[in-house]
Design an enzyme around this catalytic site. Sequence first.
Site, PDB file in Angstrom:
ATOM      1  N   ARG A 107      31.912  35.963  37.820  1.00 50.58           N
ATOM      2  CA  ARG A 107      33.111  36.233  38.612  1.00 50.58           C
ATOM      3  C   ARG A 107      32.772  36.789  39.988  1.00 50.58           C
ATOM      4  NH1 ARG A 107      36.605  37.049  33.930  1.00 50.58           N
ATOM      5  NH2 ARG A 107      38.758  37.140  34.580  1.00 50.58           N
ATOM      6  N   ARG A 162      44.555  40.695  39.343  1.00 52.10           N
ATOM      7  CA  ARG A 162      43.533  39.749  38.856  1.00 52.10           C
ATOM      8  C   ARG A 162      43.467  38.513  39.756  1.00 52.10           C
ATOM      9  NH1 ARG A 162      46.339  39.657  33.496  1.00 52.10           N
ATOM     10  NH2 ARG A 162      45.319  37.709  32.948  1.00 52.10           N
ATOM     11  N   LYS A 165      41.340  28.634  30.757  1.00 49.69           N
ATOM     12  CA  LYS A 165      39.923  28.718  30.357  1.00 49.69           C
ATOM     13  C   LYS A 165      39.780  28.922  28.843  1.00 49.69           C
ATOM     14  CE  LYS A 165      39.166  32.356  33.039  1.00 49.69           C
ATOM     15  NZ  LYS A 165      40.448  32.535  33.733  1.00 49.69           N
ATOM     16  N   ARG A 168      52.386  34.206  27.118  1.00 50.92           N
ATOM     17  CA  ARG A 168      51.123  34.140  26.370  1.00 50.92           C
ATOM     18  C   ARG A 168      51.105  35.106  25.195  1.00 50.92           C
ATOM     19  NH1 ARG A 168      45.339  34.440  29.062  1.00 50.92           N
ATOM     20  NH2 ARG A 168      46.211  36.226  30.138  1.00 50.92           N
ATOM     21  N   ARG A 194      48.804  40.627  25.483  1.00 54.27           N
ATOM     22  CA  ARG A 194      47.708  41.363  26.110  1.00 54.27           C
ATOM     23  C   ARG A 194      48.242  42.470  27.012  1.00 54.27           C
ATOM     24  NH1 ARG A 194      43.252  37.235  28.468  1.00 54.27           N
ATOM     25  NH2 ARG A 194      43.506  38.575  30.281  1.00 54.27           N
TER      26      ARG A 194
HETATM   27  P1  AP5 Z   1      44.636  30.911  28.791  1.00 48.97           P
HETATM   28  O1  AP5 Z   1      43.854  29.772  28.270  1.00 48.97           O
HETATM   29  O2  AP5 Z   1      44.758  32.128  27.930  1.00 48.97           O
HETATM   30  O3  AP5 Z   1      44.156  31.295  30.267  1.00 48.97           O
HETATM   31  P2  AP5 Z   1      42.790  31.863  30.814  1.00 48.97           P
HETATM   32  O4  AP5 Z   1      42.346  31.018  31.947  1.00 48.97           O
HETATM   33  O5  AP5 Z   1      41.818  32.100  29.694  1.00 48.97           O
HETATM   34  O6  AP5 Z   1      43.348  33.207  31.466  1.00 48.97           O
HETATM   35  P3  AP5 Z   1      43.008  34.740  31.332  1.00 48.97           P
HETATM   36  O7  AP5 Z   1      44.239  35.475  31.769  1.00 48.97           O
HETATM   37  O8  AP5 Z   1      42.443  35.076  29.981  1.00 48.97           O
HETATM   38  O9  AP5 Z   1      41.922  34.882  32.411  1.00 48.97           O
HETATM   39  P4  AP5 Z   1      41.449  36.156  33.031  1.00 48.97           P
HETATM   40  O10 AP5 Z   1      40.336  35.620  33.838  1.00 48.97           O
HETATM   41  O11 AP5 Z   1      42.454  36.972  33.751  1.00 48.97           O
HETATM   42  O12 AP5 Z   1      41.068  37.075  31.764  1.00 48.97           O
HETATM   43  P5  AP5 Z   1      39.710  37.414  31.027  1.00 48.97           P
HETATM   44  O13 AP5 Z   1      40.008  37.605  29.605  1.00 48.97           O
HETATM   45  O14 AP5 Z   1      38.613  36.494  31.426  1.00 48.97           O
HETATM   46  O15 AP5 Z   1      46.093  30.360  29.154  1.00 48.97           O
HETATM   47  C1  AP5 Z   1      47.083  31.243  29.621  1.00 48.97           C
HETATM   48  C2  AP5 Z   1      48.419  30.885  29.002  1.00 48.97           C
HETATM   49  O16 AP5 Z   1      48.837  29.618  29.488  1.00 48.97           O
HETATM   50  C3  AP5 Z   1      48.390  30.753  27.482  1.00 48.97           C
HETATM   51  O17 AP5 Z   1      49.611  31.194  26.992  1.00 48.97           O
HETATM   52  C4  AP5 Z   1      48.226  29.248  27.235  1.00 48.97           C
HETATM   53  O18 AP5 Z   1      48.772  28.861  26.019  1.00 48.97           O
HETATM   54  C5  AP5 Z   1      48.975  28.664  28.435  1.00 48.97           C
HETATM   55  N1  AP5 Z   1      48.449  27.405  28.957  1.00 48.97           N
HETATM   56  C6  AP5 Z   1      47.141  27.051  29.117  1.00 48.97           C
HETATM   57  N2  AP5 Z   1      47.074  25.810  29.675  1.00 48.97           N
HETATM   58  C7  AP5 Z   1      48.349  25.408  29.891  1.00 48.97           C
HETATM   59  C8  AP5 Z   1      48.939  24.237  30.463  1.00 48.97           C
HETATM   60  N3  AP5 Z   1      48.187  23.231  30.935  1.00 48.97           N
HETATM   61  N4  AP5 Z   1      50.267  24.159  30.528  1.00 48.97           N
HETATM   62  C9  AP5 Z   1      51.035  25.179  30.073  1.00 48.97           C
HETATM   63  N5  AP5 Z   1      50.546  26.332  29.527  1.00 48.97           N
HETATM   64  C10 AP5 Z   1      49.213  26.430  29.438  1.00 48.97           C
HETATM   65  O19 AP5 Z   1      39.357  38.826  31.718  1.00 48.97           O
HETATM   66  C11 AP5 Z   1      40.162  39.950  31.463  1.00 48.97           C
HETATM   67  C12 AP5 Z   1      39.555  41.162  32.173  1.00 48.97           C
HETATM   68  O20 AP5 Z   1      38.226  41.432  31.676  1.00 48.97           O
HETATM   69  C13 AP5 Z   1      39.358  41.029  33.692  1.00 48.97           C
HETATM   70  O21 AP5 Z   1      40.542  41.308  34.424  1.00 48.97           O
HETATM   71  C14 AP5 Z   1      38.253  42.076  33.928  1.00 48.97           C
HETATM   72  O22 AP5 Z   1      38.772  43.399  33.896  1.00 48.97           O
HETATM   73  C15 AP5 Z   1      37.357  41.913  32.703  1.00 48.97           C
HETATM   74  N6  AP5 Z   1      36.290  40.911  32.906  1.00 48.97           N
HETATM   75  C16 AP5 Z   1      36.096  39.773  32.176  1.00 48.97           C
HETATM   76  N7  AP5 Z   1      35.038  39.094  32.634  1.00 48.97           N
HETATM   77  C17 AP5 Z   1      34.553  39.782  33.683  1.00 48.97           C
HETATM   78  C18 AP5 Z   1      33.475  39.551  34.589  1.00 48.97           C
HETATM   79  N8  AP5 Z   1      32.696  38.472  34.507  1.00 48.97           N
HETATM   80  N9  AP5 Z   1      33.246  40.477  35.567  1.00 48.97           N
HETATM   81  C19 AP5 Z   1      34.011  41.589  35.656  1.00 48.97           C
HETATM   82  N10 AP5 Z   1      35.069  41.861  34.843  1.00 48.97           N
HETATM   83  C20 AP5 Z   1      35.336  40.958  33.850  1.00 48.97           C
END
Ligand code: AP5
Length: 213
Positions: A87, A170, A14, A125, A159
Amino acid sequence: MINIIFIAPPAAGKGTYSKKLEEEFGYSHLATGDMLREAINLKTPLGLKVKDIMAQGKLVDDEIVINLIAEKLGQDGKPFILDGFPRTLNQAEKLDVLLEKLAKDYIVINLDVKKEVALARIQGRLMCSCGKSYNALIPSLKPKREGICDVCGQKLIKREDDNEESFLIRYNSYLEKTEPIINYYSQNQKLVKIDASRSAQEVYQDLIEVIKW
Ligand code: AP5
């Protein structure tokens, strides 16, 4: 450009694709995870409240993230990408109310990725505080200089929630609370699914085709 909502498990890409679309098409990238991490870095009252919850991989309260999005949505007049929101079904319903008020249409893109592929990705990552994400284990996603962001030159960090235990919490929370939203959006015929287990180049190509429809 059409507004985008990404619904996807952790490490589906994402953040990676949001940044590319922001750079190439001028999208505004609204990522609740980034907003919360910024609050933690700045040690604001919100940051102190959510720090432990996020480190454990649990969801923060709906009300907190709905308020964060309501403050930013549509403010700069650019097309937007929602990354990590909604979410829960409650968040999706509240978002629809906000978008109706703003008269904004959108497309929902489900980045579908296998659990073992996602788990392998978080091992490598590296993140920048500007929001750009890299992968030290994947040659095409490495920074040009080891440990340094290509865009802003800041030091890259791992992270706090990028460990197997937090990832599994997660991922399971995604299956339990977020995947049901896919059904909600498919009823509104706003949903497109993309296989995100492939290379970043292939996935990005598909994304561009979808948004240029
Ligand atoms: P990356 O692009 O960083 O992945 P991502 O989908 O953004 O994954 P996240 O881990 O950030 O998602 P998340 O939903 O757990 O975290 P968030 O920050 O939203 O890619 C990942 C890795 O893979 C990178 O190294 C990249 O380079 C690599 N990659 C990407 N594409 C690739 C490919 N095709 N091939 C190979 N490698 C690839 O949320 C964090 C926390 O915040 C949550 O756990 C929660 O506590 C809180 N939170 C956030 N939003 C909410 C909400 N709406 N409601 C409640 N709590 C929330």
